[in-house]
Design an enzyme around this catalytic site. Sequence first.
Site, PDB file in Angstrom:
ATOM      1  N   SER A 190       0.818  -1.213   0.000  1.00  0.00           N
ATOM      2  CA  SER A 190       0.000   0.000   0.000  1.00  0.00           C
ATOM      3  C   SER A 190       0.850   1.260   0.000  1.00  0.00           C
ATOM      4  O   SER A 190       0.352   2.354  -0.291  1.00  0.00           O
ATOM      5  CB  SER A 190      -0.932   0.008   1.213  1.00  0.00           C
ATOM      6  OG  SER A 190      -0.196   0.026   2.425  1.00  0.00           O
ATOM      7  N   HIS A 191       2.143   1.136   0.324  1.00  0.00           N
ATOM      8  CA  HIS A 191       3.042   2.287   0.315  1.00  0.00           C
ATOM      9  C   HIS A 191       4.209   2.086  -0.647  1.00  0.00           C
ATOM     10  O   HIS A 191       5.206   2.792  -0.578  1.00  0.00           O
ATOM     11  CB  HIS A 191       3.585   2.557   1.723  1.00  0.00           C
ATOM     12  CG  HIS A 191       2.551   3.119   2.656  1.00  0.00           C
ATOM     13  ND1 HIS A 191       1.588   2.338   3.233  1.00  0.00           N
ATOM     14  CD2 HIS A 191       2.324   4.382   3.084  1.00  0.00           C
ATOM     15  CE1 HIS A 191       0.813   3.096   3.993  1.00  0.00           C
ATOM     16  NE2 HIS A 191       1.233   4.326   3.916  1.00  0.00           N
ATOM     17  N   GLU A 250      -4.531   1.116   2.325  1.00  0.00           N
ATOM     18  CA  GLU A 250      -5.147  -0.213   2.279  1.00  0.00           C
ATOM     19  C   GLU A 250      -6.484  -0.155   1.543  1.00  0.00           C
ATOM     20  O   GLU A 250      -6.852  -1.094   0.829  1.00  0.00           O
ATOM     21  CB  GLU A 250      -5.350  -0.740   3.707  1.00  0.00           C
ATOM     22  CG  GLU A 250      -4.066  -0.999   4.481  1.00  0.00           C
ATOM     23  CD  GLU A 250      -3.231  -2.114   3.885  1.00  0.00           C
ATOM     24  OE1 GLU A 250      -3.819  -2.997   3.208  1.00  0.00           O
ATOM     25  OE2 GLU A 250      -2.008  -2.114   4.072  1.00  0.00           O
TER      26      GLU A 250
END
Length: 333
Positions: A46-47, A187
Site C-alpha cells: 500500500s506504500h 489499504e
Amino acid sequence: MTEVKLTLERVHTLVVDTLMRNGCDEENAAAVASVIAAAERDGCHSHGLMRLAGYAATLRSGKVNGNARPKVEQIAPAVVRVDGDGGFAPMALETGRQPLIDCARKNGIAAMALVDIHHFAALWTEIEPLAEAGLCALACTSYKPAVIPAGGKKALYGTNPIAFGWPRKSGPPVVFDQATSVVARGEVMLAAREGHQMAEGVGVDADGNATTDPNKILDGSLLAFGGHKGSSLAMMVELLAGGLIGESFSFEAAARDNNDGGPPQGGEFILAMDPGMFGNRDGWLDHSETLFEQIMAQEGTRLPGDRRHDNRERNLRDGISLSQAVYDKILEL
C-alpha cells in the site's frame, strides 16, 4: 491476472527513472526510490509502487520541488529543524537523520521538526534506522481530512499514523507503524484497485452511511479505531505535526492542495531518545528483553514487525510480484 517478477534492484531503478522523467533530480529520486523499494521488500504494498503515480503527479503539476535541497538548523539544544524546501519527505529525512541521532546521544532526548515537505510513505522506514542506531523513537505525520472525529459527520483528521521503534539486544528492532484510522487509506486504495471489499466498520460513504465498498469509502470518510480513543490520538498527531512545529493541520493542507493525486505540503514530528541516558545505562537493554520474552511466551503472539521481516527475507531472495497492468501503467509514466 498476469504478473511481472521484479528484483528489488529493478524496483529501485524503475522508480528513479520514472521520477527523473517527470521532473525530479537523481538525488531526490533515489531517496524516494529507497522507501518505495523498502515497502515492496517488506510486503507493504500500500506504500510501495502503487504510490508512484501520485509522486509523479505532484512533479508534473509543479506542486513538489523535484530539486529540493533541505536545510538543517539547530534551533534549541535538543531540537533540530529541517526545512524540506518543498520537496518529498525522504530527502529531508536523510538530511536530518544524523543530526537528530547526534543530538539525542548528546542530550539523551531530541526532537526533529520537518517542515515544508510532502509525505507519502510509511513511517516505519524512518523509525527503523533510529532504532538500529540504538535509540527509541516515535514519529507522526498528518495528511488531508480523511477521518471523522468521534461523534462528528465530516472528515477532519488525516489517517495520522504513529510509528514507534525500540532497539533489540540481537536481531532487528521492534517497530510498529499504525494509522489512527481503522485502516490506512493506502489499504483502502489497494482494495479498490484489486476489487476487494473492506471489513465492516472501516468507513462510510459520502452521505455518512456505513459501507464496505472501498471506492465509496474513498469518496467518503474513514473511521478512527476505537472510537473516541483513536480520535483523540488523531488529534494529538495534528497538534504535534502541525501546531507544535508551525505546520499545517490536515484541513489547512487540504485547503491549499491542488488535488493532483499526490501528497499535500505539510510537516512531520520525530522524537528520539537514548535509553542509556535515562538512569538505567547498563540494564535497559536486558530488562526490555524480558518483556519481549513474556509476550512471545504466549501462544499465538508475535512482536510488531515480525511479519515484515519474514517478508523481507523472502523478497530479498525471490524478488516481488507486480501485476502486469500496474507495471504497464508505471512504464507509461
